[in-house]
Motif scaffolding. Structure first.
Motif, PDB file in Angstrom:
ATOM      1  N   PHE A   1      22.971  12.018   7.980  1.00 51.81           N
ATOM      2  CA  PHE A   1      23.083  13.167   7.079  1.00 51.81           C
ATOM      3  C   PHE A   1      23.869  12.800   5.819  1.00 51.81           C
ATOM      4  O   PHE A   1      23.536  13.241   4.710  1.00 51.81           O
ATOM      5  N   MET A   2      24.910  11.993   5.975  1.00 47.46           N
ATOM      6  CA  MET A   2      25.688  11.573   4.813  1.00 47.46           C
ATOM      7  C   MET A   2      24.822  10.754   3.853  1.00 47.46           C
ATOM      8  O   MET A   2      24.820  10.988   2.641  1.00 47.46           O
ATOM      9  N   LEU A   3      24.051   9.822   4.392  1.00 44.25           N
ATOM     10  CA  LEU A   3      23.199   8.986   3.542  1.00 44.25           C
ATOM     11  C   LEU A   3      22.075   9.802   2.924  1.00 44.25           C
ATOM     12  O   LEU A   3      21.686   9.571   1.778  1.00 44.25           O
ATOM     13  N   GLY A   4      21.545  10.772   3.696  1.00 40.06           N
ATOM     14  CA  GLY A   4      20.526  11.658   3.131  1.00 40.06           C
ATOM     15  C   GLY A   4      21.070  12.443   1.955  1.00 40.06           C
ATOM     16  O   GLY A   4      20.388  12.621   0.932  1.00 40.06           O
ATOM     17  N   GLY A   5      22.312  12.914   2.077  1.00 40.50           N
ATOM     18  CA  GLY A   5      22.951  13.619   0.968  1.00 40.50           C
ATOM     19  C   GLY A   5      23.138  12.734  -0.246  1.00 40.50           C
ATOM     20  O   GLY A   5      22.925  13.168  -1.390  1.00 40.50           O
ATOM     21  N   LEU A   6      23.509  11.485  -0.015  1.00 45.07           N
ATOM     22  CA  LEU A   6      23.667  10.546  -1.130  1.00 45.07           C
ATOM     23  C   LEU A   6      22.324  10.268  -1.795  1.00 45.07           C
ATOM     24  O   LEU A   6      22.232  10.186  -3.022  1.00 45.07           O
ATOM     25  N   PHE A   7      21.275  10.126  -0.986  1.00 42.19           N
ATOM     26  CA  PHE A   7      19.944   9.890  -1.555  1.00 42.19           C
ATOM     27  C   PHE A   7      19.526  11.060  -2.437  1.00 42.19           C
ATOM     28  O   PHE A   7      18.918  10.870  -3.491  1.00 42.19           O
ATOM     29  N   PHE A   8      19.867  12.277  -2.003  1.00 45.73           N
ATOM     30  CA  PHE A   8      19.547  13.457  -2.813  1.00 45.73           C
ATOM     31  C   PHE A   8      20.397  13.474  -4.079  1.00 45.73           C
ATOM     32  O   PHE A   8      19.899  13.734  -5.185  1.00 45.73           O
ATOM     33  N   ALA A   9      21.695  13.172  -3.942  1.00 48.86           N
ATOM     34  CA  ALA A   9      22.606  13.194  -5.094  1.00 48.86           C
ATOM     35  C   ALA A   9      22.227  12.147  -6.136  1.00 48.86           C
ATOM     36  O   ALA A   9      22.342  12.384  -7.341  1.00 48.86           O
ATOM     37  N   PHE A  10      21.775  10.980  -5.675  1.00 48.15           N
ATOM     38  CA  PHE A  10      21.411   9.906  -6.597  1.00 48.15           C
ATOM     39  C   PHE A  10      20.000  10.075  -7.167  1.00 48.15           C
ATOM     40  O   PHE A  10      19.586   9.300  -8.022  1.00 48.15           O
ATOM     41  N   GLY A  11      19.265  11.079  -6.673  1.00 51.17           N
ATOM     42  CA  GLY A  11      17.938  11.326  -7.230  1.00 51.17           C
ATOM     43  C   GLY A  11      16.819  10.544  -6.583  1.00 51.17           C
ATOM     44  O   GLY A  11      15.696  10.524  -7.095  1.00 51.17           O
ATOM     45  N   TYR A  12      17.081   9.892  -5.445  1.00 57.06           N
ATOM     46  CA  TYR A  12      16.003   9.168  -4.769  1.00 57.06           C
ATOM     47  C   TYR A  12      14.964  10.126  -4.198  1.00 57.06           C
ATOM     48  O   TYR A  12      13.788   9.786  -4.077  1.00 57.06           O
ATOM     49  N   VAL A  13      15.410  11.315  -3.802  1.00 55.89           N
ATOM     50  CA  VAL A  13      14.503  12.323  -3.248  1.00 55.89           C
ATOM     51  C   VAL A  13      14.712  13.626  -4.001  1.00 55.89           C
ATOM     52  O   VAL A  13      15.717  13.821  -4.669  1.00 55.89           O
ATOM     53  N   GLY A  14      13.720  14.514  -3.884  1.00 60.66           N
ATOM     54  CA  GLY A  14      13.826  15.820  -4.524  1.00 60.66           C
ATOM     55  C   GLY A  14      13.413  15.839  -5.978  1.00 60.66           C
ATOM     56  O   GLY A  14      13.627  16.833  -6.671  1.00 60.66           O
ATOM     57  N   GLN A  15      12.812  14.765  -6.469  1.00 57.01           N
ATOM     58  CA  GLN A  15      12.400  14.702  -7.876  1.00 57.01           C
ATOM     59  C   GLN A  15      10.881  14.712  -8.043  1.00 57.01           C
ATOM     60  O   GLN A  15      10.374  14.496  -9.132  1.00 57.01           O
ATOM     61  N   GLY A  16      10.161  14.931  -6.952  1.00 60.51           N
ATOM     62  CA  GLY A  16       8.702  14.939  -7.036  1.00 60.51           C
ATOM     63  C   GLY A  16       8.113  13.568  -7.308  1.00 60.51           C
ATOM     64  O   GLY A  16       6.983  13.457  -7.798  1.00 60.51           O
ATOM     65  N   VAL A  17       8.842  12.529  -6.993  1.00 59.62           N
ATOM     66  CA  VAL A  17       8.385  11.161  -7.253  1.00 59.62           C
ATOM     67  C   VAL A  17       7.479  10.704  -6.113  1.00 59.62           C
ATOM     68  O   VAL A  17       7.728  11.004  -4.949  1.00 59.62           O
ATOM     69  N   ARG A  18       6.436   9.974  -6.454  1.00 55.30           N
ATOM     70  CA  ARG A  18       5.510   9.447  -5.455  1.00 55.30           C
ATOM     71  C   ARG A  18       5.572   7.938  -5.446  1.00 55.30           C
ATOM     72  O   ARG A  18       5.799   7.315  -6.466  1.00 55.30           O
ATOM     73  N   GLY A  19       5.329   7.374  -4.278  1.00 53.14           N
ATOM     74  CA  GLY A  19       5.339   5.920  -4.154  1.00 53.14           C
ATOM     75  C   GLY A  19       4.094   5.293  -4.750  1.00 53.14           C
ATOM     76  O   GLY A  19       3.032   5.908  -4.813  1.00 53.14           O
ATOM     77  N   ALA A  20       4.222   4.040  -5.170  1.00 57.51           N
ATOM     78  CA  ALA A  20       3.085   3.302  -5.725  1.00 57.51           C
ATOM     79  C   ALA A  20       2.318   2.662  -4.571  1.00 57.51           C
ATOM     80  O   ALA A  20       2.363   1.455  -4.339  1.00 57.51           O
ATOM     81  N   ALA A  21       1.625   3.484  -3.788  1.00 54.97           N
ATOM     82  CA  ALA A  21       1.006   3.025  -2.546  1.00 54.97           C
ATOM     83  C   ALA A  21      -0.017   1.921  -2.764  1.00 54.97           C
ATOM     84  O   ALA A  21      -0.273   1.117  -1.880  1.00 54.97           O
ATOM     85  N   GLN A  22      -0.604   1.878  -3.966  1.00 55.27           N
ATOM     86  CA  GLN A  22      -1.644   0.878  -4.191  1.00 55.27           C
ATOM     87  C   GLN A  22      -1.106  -0.548  -4.167  1.00 55.27           C
ATOM     88  O   GLN A  22      -1.867  -1.492  -3.993  1.00 55.27           O
ATOM     89  N   GLY A  23       0.199  -0.719  -4.315  1.00 55.19           N
ATOM     90  CA  GLY A  23       0.756  -2.073  -4.333  1.00 55.19           C
ATOM     91  C   GLY A  23       1.223  -2.552  -2.985  1.00 55.19           C
ATOM     92  O   GLY A  23       1.515  -3.740  -2.816  1.00 55.19           O
ATOM     93  N   PHE A  24       1.326  -1.646  -1.995  1.00 54.58           N
ATOM     94  CA  PHE A  24       1.844  -2.052  -0.701  1.00 54.58           C
ATOM     95  C   PHE A  24       0.866  -3.004  -0.016  1.00 54.58           C
ATOM     96  O   PHE A  24      -0.321  -2.728   0.087  1.00 54.58           O
ATOM     97  N   GLY A  25       1.393  -4.114   0.460  1.00 56.23           N
ATOM     98  CA  GLY A  25       0.555  -5.127   1.097  1.00 56.23           C
ATOM     99  C   GLY A  25       0.332  -6.330   0.217  1.00 56.23           C
ATOM    100  O   GLY A  25       0.032  -7.424   0.711  1.00 56.23           O
ATOM    101  N   ALA A  26       0.482  -6.142  -1.113  1.00 55.40           N
ATOM    102  CA  ALA A  26       0.291  -7.273  -2.038  1.00 55.40           C
ATOM    103  C   ALA A  26       1.575  -8.069  -2.193  1.00 55.40           C
ATOM    104  O   ALA A  26       1.566  -9.304  -2.199  1.00 55.40           O
ATOM    105  N   TYR A  27       2.715  -7.370  -2.286  1.00 56.57           N
ATOM    106  CA  TYR A  27       4.000  -8.029  -2.535  1.00 56.57           C
ATOM    107  C   TYR A  27       4.707  -8.307  -1.206  1.00 56.57           C
ATOM    108  O   TYR A  27       5.829  -7.881  -0.978  1.00 56.57           O
ATOM    109  N   SER A  28       4.032  -9.025  -0.341  1.00 56.18           N
ATOM    110  CA  SER A  28       4.517  -9.234   1.025  1.00 56.18           C
ATOM    111  C   SER A  28       5.046 -10.641   1.222  1.00 56.18           C
ATOM    112  O   SER A  28       5.055 -11.464   0.297  1.00 56.18           O
ATOM    113  N   SER A  29       5.480 -10.920   2.438  1.00 58.95           N
ATOM    114  CA  SER A  29       5.890 -12.271   2.823  1.00 58.95           C
ATOM    115  C   SER A  29       4.761 -12.944   3.588  1.00 58.95           C
ATOM    116  O   SER A  29       4.072 -12.295   4.395  1.00 58.95           O
ATOM    117  N   ASP A  30       4.598 -14.224   3.355  1.00 56.34           N
ATOM    118  CA  ASP A  30       3.695 -15.029   4.158  1.00 56.34           C
ATOM    119  C   ASP A  30       4.443 -15.459   5.420  1.00 56.34           C
ATOM    120  O   ASP A  30       5.673 -15.604   5.407  1.00 56.34           O
TER     121      ASP A  30
END
Length: 410
Positions: free
Chosen positions: A120-149
């Motif tokens: 809960f503390m970290l969730g509050g920090l994520f909200f305070a820092f703007g990581y969540v609650g801003q209507g931001v969406r992930g760049a899903a099209q890039g997932f899988g390309a920038y991976s480790s071999d």
């Protein structure tokens, strides 16, 4: 370097061995490779969590001290970088499990309350820092390309003078996990596996939660498209489709290889110290040789051959220094939003032009409408664009705003 010494002190009391081992943490290619990306250089948080896992805990009091230390690192990680936060949180959860079910220093109730409170503390920090609650969406099209071999720990990716780079896919530089030539030579000096494997097996049983956490992070680093030497061996893209909106936030998933890198590095150093503990002079020579080899072989990573300084793009004309104090805003028209795909942000501005105007806004205490954000809300950008275009079309230019106009829009 400090955490490298702390880790080495768990295996040897000799200061010389501690410092030489710590030098290999300082020279870790995964760290040096990131020097241009300052917030991602806080790898000490990962090594600190490893130290908290491995240090002995005689009683419940030391367990609570460990928990407080882990929570502090989580709070710091939340303010530094979300990728580091995920790694630190996973390692901290494994630590809590280990102290509860294996070491039996905490009750299940205490562990549950600690986990919920920390979450809960970290969730509050994520909200305070703007990581969540801003209507931001992930760049899903890039997932899988920038991976480790799957060969990343052995692949210098052209950063070694002595060893050839192994094949990878185009964007797998994000999953760079090379251990370094000096460390690989130390691994080769361990001798027959039959000599040290019982040590490894006993250690693995004692730290099973840590291995599980690092294993899960490693799978995340490999992403939904597992490659071996650049060749796709398994694709789980369709299976992971429902989770891509969340996973897309961490599309550079290859970075999650770092805990495995540091765990393997720590393990090799611990074993080399254990293997040659009866011959300290020889151990000193081996560690010194490994450090020297690491320095020489990856020189291109830590010298100016890789880090070329460039002048800061500051506006130098006297007019900017004596800018009228009535100006409160710097507005680029069209706004420059790095990586935005909206037509309203298209311009002929050079890639980094926004930096000189952002610098001016910073020095003069003004706001600006342009910049480079890792993730942003495209709908909000569109609304801002529409409002700005309407103001320009109707000639409603603000007296307190400095307009920087793309030449074709003049």
């Amino acid at each position: 370097g400090f955490m490298g010494v702390k880790l080495m002190a768990l295996f040897t009391p000799r200061a010389s061995h501690q410092l030489l081992g710590a030098s290999l943490f300082v020279l870790a290619p995964v760290l040096v490779f990131r020097f241009e990306h300052d917030t991602l250089c806080a790898h000490w948080m990962l090594t600190a969590l490893l130290w908290l896992h491995l240090r002995p805990r005689p009683d419940a009091r030391s367990a609570w001290w460990t928990l407080r230390g882990a929570l502090l690192i989580n709070v710091l990680a939340a303010g530094v970088h979300p990728y580091l936060m995920v790694m630190v949180f996973a390692l901290s959860t494994a630590l809590l499990v280990s102290m509860t079910w294996q070491e039996r220093l905490l009750t299940q109730r205490q562990a549950g309350l600690a986990f919920l409170g920390g979450t809960f503390m970290l969730g509050g920090l994520f909200f305070a820092f703007g990581y969540v609650g801003q209507g931001v969406r992930g760049a899903a099209q890039g997932f899988g390309a920038y991976s480790s071999d799957m060969l990343t720990l052995l692949n210098p990716m052209a950063w070694s003078r002595m060893l050839p780079g192994l094949p990878t896919r185009k964007d797998q530089y994000e999953g760079f996990g090379y251990l370094g030539t000096g460390v690989l030579v130390l691994a080769g000096l361990l001798g027959r596996p039959s000599v040290w494997w019982p040590e490894v097996r006993a250690w693995a049983r004692a730290h099973a939660p840590l291995l599980v956490a690092v294993g899960l992070l490693t799978l995340l680093a490999f992403s939904t498209t597992l490659t071996f030497g650049g060749v796709i061996v398994l694709s789980l893209r369709k299976l992971a489709e429902p989770f891509l909106p969340v996973l897309g936030m961490f599309r550079s998933s290859g970075r999650f290889i770092w805990p495995l890198h540091y765990l393997v590095l720590t393990g090799i150093l611990a074993l080399i110290v254990w293997r040659w503990r009866a011959r300290p002079a020889l151990l000193t020579v081996l560690l010194l040789g490994a450090v020297g080899l690491q320095v020489a072989d990856t020189e291109v990573l830590w010298t100016r051959k890789w880090f070329r300084p460039a002048p800061w793009p500051r506006l130098r004309a006297a007019e900017w220094t004596h800018l009228d104090s009535t100006y409160r805003h710097v507005v680029l028209y069209p706004p420059y939003i790095h990586d935005s795909k909206l037509p309203c942000t298209e311009s002929t501005f050079a890639r980094d032009d926004y930096v000189r105007w952002g610098d001016l806004a910073y020095r003069k205490g003004m706001s600006t409408n342009s910049g480079h954000a890792a993730r942003f809300n495209e709908q909000h950008v569109q609304e801002s664009c529409t409002a700005l275009e309407a103001e320009v079309a109707q000639g409603r230019l603000a007296d307190d705003t400095l307009y920087v106009v793309d030449p074709p829009k003049l």
